[in-house]
Design a protein around this motif. Structure first.
Motif, PDB file in Angstrom:
ATOM      1  N   ASN A   1       4.539  -3.732 -20.868  1.00 34.84           N
ATOM      2  CA  ASN A   1       4.546  -2.831 -19.988  1.00 34.84           C
ATOM      3  C   ASN A   1       3.333  -2.527 -19.778  1.00 34.84           C
TER       4      ASN A   1
ATOM      5  N   GLN B   1       8.515  -9.334 -17.661  1.00 34.71           N
ATOM      6  CA  GLN B   1       7.703  -7.967 -16.912  1.00 34.71           C
ATOM      7  C   GLN B   1       6.979  -8.439 -15.633  1.00 34.71           C
TER       8      GLN B   1
ATOM      9  N   MET C   1       3.199  -2.025  -8.974  1.00 29.84           N
ATOM     10  CA  MET C   1       1.799  -1.983  -9.502  1.00 29.84           C
ATOM     11  C   MET C   1       0.593  -3.023  -8.815  1.00 29.84           C
TER      12      MET C   1
ATOM     13  N   GLU D   1       9.407  -9.536 -12.934  1.00 24.21           N
ATOM     14  CA  GLU D   1       9.974  -8.189 -12.336  1.00 24.21           C
ATOM     15  C   GLU D   1       9.146  -7.695 -11.218  1.00 24.21           C
ATOM     16  N   GLN D   2       7.742  -7.862 -11.664  1.00 21.85           N
ATOM     17  CA  GLN D   2       6.648  -7.230 -10.346  1.00 21.85           C
ATOM     18  C   GLN D   2       6.415  -8.005  -9.404  1.00 21.85           C
TER      19      GLN D   2
ATOM     20  N   LEU E   1       1.169  -6.015  -7.846  1.00 27.86           N
ATOM     21  CA  LEU E   1       1.227  -7.350  -8.513  1.00 27.86           C
ATOM     22  C   LEU E   1       2.141  -8.587  -7.595  1.00 27.86           C
ATOM     23  N   PHE E   2       2.755  -8.029  -6.573  1.00 25.80           N
ATOM     24  CA  PHE E   2       3.608  -9.024  -6.127  1.00 25.80           C
ATOM     25  C   PHE E   2       2.767 -10.032  -5.468  1.00 25.80           C
TER      26      PHE E   2
ATOM     27  N   SER F   1       1.190  -5.336 -17.905  1.00 24.93           N
ATOM     28  CA  SER F   1       1.388  -5.365 -16.670  1.00 24.93           C
ATOM     29  C   SER F   1       0.260  -4.357 -15.815  1.00 24.93           C
TER      30      SER F   1
ATOM     31  N   SER G   1      -3.338  -5.079 -13.135  1.00 19.36           N
ATOM     32  CA  SER G   1      -3.007  -4.563 -12.108  1.00 19.36           C
ATOM     33  C   SER G   1      -4.316  -3.981 -11.572  1.00 19.36           C
TER      34      SER G   1
END
Length: 253
Positions: free
Chosen positions: A220, A24, A1, A27-28, A3-4, A223, A227
């Motif tokens: 979820n 969450q 999404m 993890e992104q 977001l990194f 996040s 984004s």
């Protein structure tokens, strides 16, 4: 999404929804400053890579401490992209049993003032950086509906919805987006206080599919909302309640 490597501040980091949001985001690939009231409550994040997650103890009812948290994120990670004003408290008590000092002021200071302070501090940071950013506020279905024993909580969350709208309008020229999420019945420690009233089974049936939402399900949605894929969602509160506010508890079933 997409977001990194973005940087987020998450308040209420030690609570059920806060922990799920942080997990969450990590993890992104988001770099997170986890904020909660006490250092002890933040011990759950021991062992995480400091370059990915950093903890910060702050009282969100104090603007200076919220501002310090925002600056700490920008200093530690180099910038700020996302502000998640998630800290909140609540208590179940009939209105006529209220002591304003104990039953109104504390909830208002955390749920209402804390969100206002987070919006203000983050907006100043985004402006000083010259970057667009996203502010997400945790509201509640109770912002839109009356209920017994939760007067102060409902009022504070209604304020969150209006602050979201007003901030989005004023900050739009800077490219800053402001949204809110309204969870319904989420299985968290705060909701567990209803077990003492013998209402646990009853309140689980107040959502359309008659089961509690899990914190991870709220995370979820969060996040997604923070984004770039949710870029067109602005100045509104997104319901994440499994229909809680849209129907009357069934007479049968």
């Amino acid at each position: 999404m997409e977001l990194f490597n973005k940087v987020a501040v998450v308040t209420g980091a030690a609570g059920g929804i806060g922990k799920a949001i942080i997990n969450q985001l990590l993890e992104q690939g988001v770099k997170v400053l986890a904020v909660d009231l006490s250092e002890k409550s933040l011990e759950i994040y021991q062992g995480f890579d400091e370059e990915q997650l950093h903890t910060f103890s702050a009282d969100v009812s104090d603007y200076g401490q919220v501002e310090a948290a925002v600056k700490a994120a920008a200093t530690h990670f180099g910038s700020l992209d996302i502000m998640i004003n998630n800290a909140g408290i609540g208590m179940a008590k009939p209105l006529l049993e209220h002591d304003p000092i104990h039953d109104f002021d504390p909830v208002t200071k955390v749920n209402q003032n804390g969100v206002y302070y987070g919006i203000l501090a983050a907006a100043h940071q985004f402006k000083s950086q010259g970057t667009r950013g996203v502010i997400l506020n945790t509201s509640s279905v109770y912002a839109q509906m009356a209920s017994e024993m939760t007067f102060t909580y409902n009022v504070s969350k209604a304020a969150v919805d209006m602050m979201t709208k007003c901030a989005a309008l004023e900050l739009a020229p800077l490219g800053i987006r402001v949204v809110a999420i309204a969870p319904g019945r989420v299985d968290t420690p705060m909701l567990r206080q209803y077990e003492a009233f013998g209402l646990w089974e009853h309140i689980s049936k107040e959502q359309m599919r008659q089961t509690f939402t899990q914190p991870e399900e709220i995370a979820n949605v969060v996040s997604f909302l923070v984004s770039d894929q949710a870029n067109c969602i602005n100045g509104c509160t997104v319901s994440a309640s499994d229909g809680f506010e849209n129907f009357k508890y069934p007479l049968l079933g």
